[in-house]
Design a protein around this motif. Structure first.
Motif, mmCIF file in Angstrom:
data_model
loop_
_atom_site.group_PDB
_atom_site.id
_atom_site.type_symbol
_atom_site.label_atom_id
_atom_site.label_comp_id
_atom_site.label_asym_id
_atom_site.label_seq_id
_atom_site.Cartn_x
_atom_site.Cartn_y
_atom_site.Cartn_z
ATOM 1 N N MET A 1 93.966 4.412 14.642
ATOM 2 C CA MET A 1 92.563 4.503 15.081
ATOM 3 C C MET A 1 91.743 5.287 14.050
ATOM 4 O O MET A 1 92.246 6.208 13.416
ATOM 5 C CB MET A 1 92.520 5.225 16.436
ATOM 6 C CG MET A 1 91.113 5.418 16.955
ATOM 7 S SD MET A 1 91.057 6.015 18.651
ATOM 8 C CE MET A 1 91.639 7.692 18.477
ATOM 9 N N ILE A 3 87.885 7.286 13.851
ATOM 10 C CA ILE A 3 86.704 7.721 14.599
ATOM 11 C C ILE A 3 85.556 7.817 13.604
ATOM 12 O O ILE A 3 85.660 8.504 12.578
ATOM 13 C CB ILE A 3 86.967 9.057 15.301
ATOM 14 C CG1 ILE A 3 88.045 8.837 16.360
ATOM 15 C CG2 ILE A 3 85.681 9.615 15.911
ATOM 16 C CD1 ILE A 3 88.353 10.030 17.215
ATOM 17 N N SER A 93 90.249 -1.093 14.992
ATOM 18 C CA SER A 93 90.614 0.072 15.816
ATOM 19 C C SER A 93 89.685 1.260 15.601
ATOM 20 O O SER A 93 90.028 2.385 15.908
ATOM 21 C CB SER A 93 92.061 0.476 15.542
ATOM 22 O OG SER A 93 92.140 1.038 14.261
ATOM 23 N N SER A 94 88.499 0.993 15.065
ATOM 24 C CA SER A 94 87.545 2.097 14.866
ATOM 25 C C SER A 94 86.672 2.271 16.098
ATOM 26 O O SER A 94 86.230 1.301 16.698
ATOM 27 C CB SER A 94 86.641 1.810 13.663
ATOM 28 O OG SER A 94 87.389 1.827 12.487
ATOM 29 N N ARG A 95 86.431 3.511 16.461
ATOM 30 C CA ARG A 95 85.525 3.832 17.570
ATOM 31 C C ARG A 95 84.301 4.514 16.999
ATOM 32 O O ARG A 95 84.423 5.462 16.218
ATOM 33 C CB ARG A 95 86.186 4.789 18.551
ATOM 34 C CG ARG A 95 87.488 4.287 19.090
ATOM 35 C CD ARG A 95 87.281 3.057 19.936
ATOM 36 N NE ARG A 95 88.560 2.457 20.267
ATOM 37 C CZ ARG A 95 88.760 1.670 21.285
ATOM 38 N NH1 ARG A 95 87.771 1.358 22.089
ATOM 39 N NH2 ARG A 95 89.946 1.168 21.515
ATOM 40 N N ASP A 143 80.383 3.273 20.806
ATOM 41 C CA ASP A 143 81.376 3.237 21.883
ATOM 42 C C ASP A 143 81.236 4.463 22.771
ATOM 43 O O ASP A 143 81.652 4.459 23.922
ATOM 44 C CB ASP A 143 82.796 3.219 21.288
ATOM 45 C CG ASP A 143 83.046 1.974 20.465
ATOM 46 O OD1 ASP A 143 82.960 0.875 21.031
ATOM 47 O OD2 ASP A 143 83.290 2.093 19.248
ATOM 48 N N GLU A 163 87.540 12.011 25.101
ATOM 49 C CA GLU A 163 87.369 10.558 25.136
ATOM 50 C C GLU A 163 88.444 9.874 24.275
ATOM 51 O O GLU A 163 88.965 8.826 24.654
ATOM 52 C CB GLU A 163 85.968 10.218 24.613
ATOM 53 C CG GLU A 163 85.485 8.847 24.965
ATOM 54 C CD GLU A 163 85.162 8.679 26.446
ATOM 55 O OE1 GLU A 163 84.959 9.685 27.156
ATOM 56 O OE2 GLU A 163 85.141 7.517 26.878
ATOM 57 N N TRP A 167 91.441 6.395 24.282
ATOM 58 C CA TRP A 167 91.423 5.272 23.350
ATOM 59 C C TRP A 167 92.817 5.044 22.816
ATOM 60 O O TRP A 167 93.548 6.012 22.539
ATOM 61 C CB TRP A 167 90.470 5.570 22.175
ATOM 62 C CG TRP A 167 89.032 5.601 22.570
ATOM 63 C CD1 TRP A 167 88.439 4.952 23.606
ATOM 64 C CD2 TRP A 167 87.982 6.347 21.918
ATOM 65 N NE1 TRP A 167 87.101 5.227 23.646
ATOM 66 C CE2 TRP A 167 86.788 6.082 22.617
ATOM 67 C CE3 TRP A 167 87.929 7.203 20.799
ATOM 68 C CZ2 TRP A 167 85.575 6.625 22.255
ATOM 69 C CZ3 TRP A 167 86.705 7.754 20.445
ATOM 70 C CH2 TRP A 167 85.548 7.466 21.157
#
Ligand code: S3P
Length: 169
Positions: A1, A3, A93-95, A143, A163, A167
């Motif tokens: 992931m 962010i 998979s980036s938020r 998101d 948060e 994820w």
């Protein structure tokens, strides 16, 4: 992931990004700093010598490189999210976390800084007009939105960490 922190100049993306990366054991990348390092020039000088379009091109190139990475917290410049190509490229998979701030906070937090887009006679007017056009874009791609006006950077980081647990990694 990954962010990815987005939002206006002075929203706290760099300060918060560094904290979140430290807590998660992720790599921290500040896009402006990375662009400066690669060019051997400050953002201000890139704007002055080559123009904003050149800076935006460098931003897009760096986005393409970072999209292949994982376990990164990326702090974007305030204009990053305005380019749909950047948002599309960000990696599955980036938020995207939007750090929202009101004009008063922004003016206070950017006071004395030398950002090219705020290097104008009436900074307040510039901030308000840029915010007006940018806010809906930031909000539409995010998101998670965190209101930062009443929070310390530590509290903003906590909110993101909470948060992030929900994820997938
Ligand atoms: C910009 C924001 C700056 C930097 C450049 C352009 C913008 O980054 O990328 O000056 O368009 O809002 P910060 O948001 O980190 O100040």
């Amino acid at each position: 992931m990954n962010i990815v922190l987005i939002g206006f100049m002075g929203a706290g993306k760099t300060t918060v990004g560094r904290m979140v990366a430290g807590r998660m054991g992720y790599v921290f990348i500040d896009m402006d700093e990375e662009i400066e390092r690669a060019a051997g020039l400050s953002v201000n000088t890139i704007f002055e010598k080559y123009g904003e379009a050149s800076f935006r091109g460098r931003e897009a190139e760096l986005t393409a490189r970072l999209a292949a990475g994982d376990r990164q917290v990326v702090s974007c410049g305030g204009g990053w999210a305005l380019n749909p190509g950047n948002v599309a490229m960000r990696g599955a998979s980036s938020r995207l976390v939007y750090l929202r701030a009101n004009p008063e906070s922004i003016l206070k937090r950017t006071e004395g800084s030398s950002r090219p887009l705020l290097n104008v006679g009436d900074r307040a007017e510039r901030v308000v007009s840029l915010l007006k056009s940018r806010t809906p874009v930031y909000a539409s791609v995010a998101d998670l939105i965190v209101d930062t006006d009443e929070l310390t950077p530590e509290e903003v980081s906590e909110r993101i960490l909470e948060e992030a647990e929900t994820w997938a990694t």
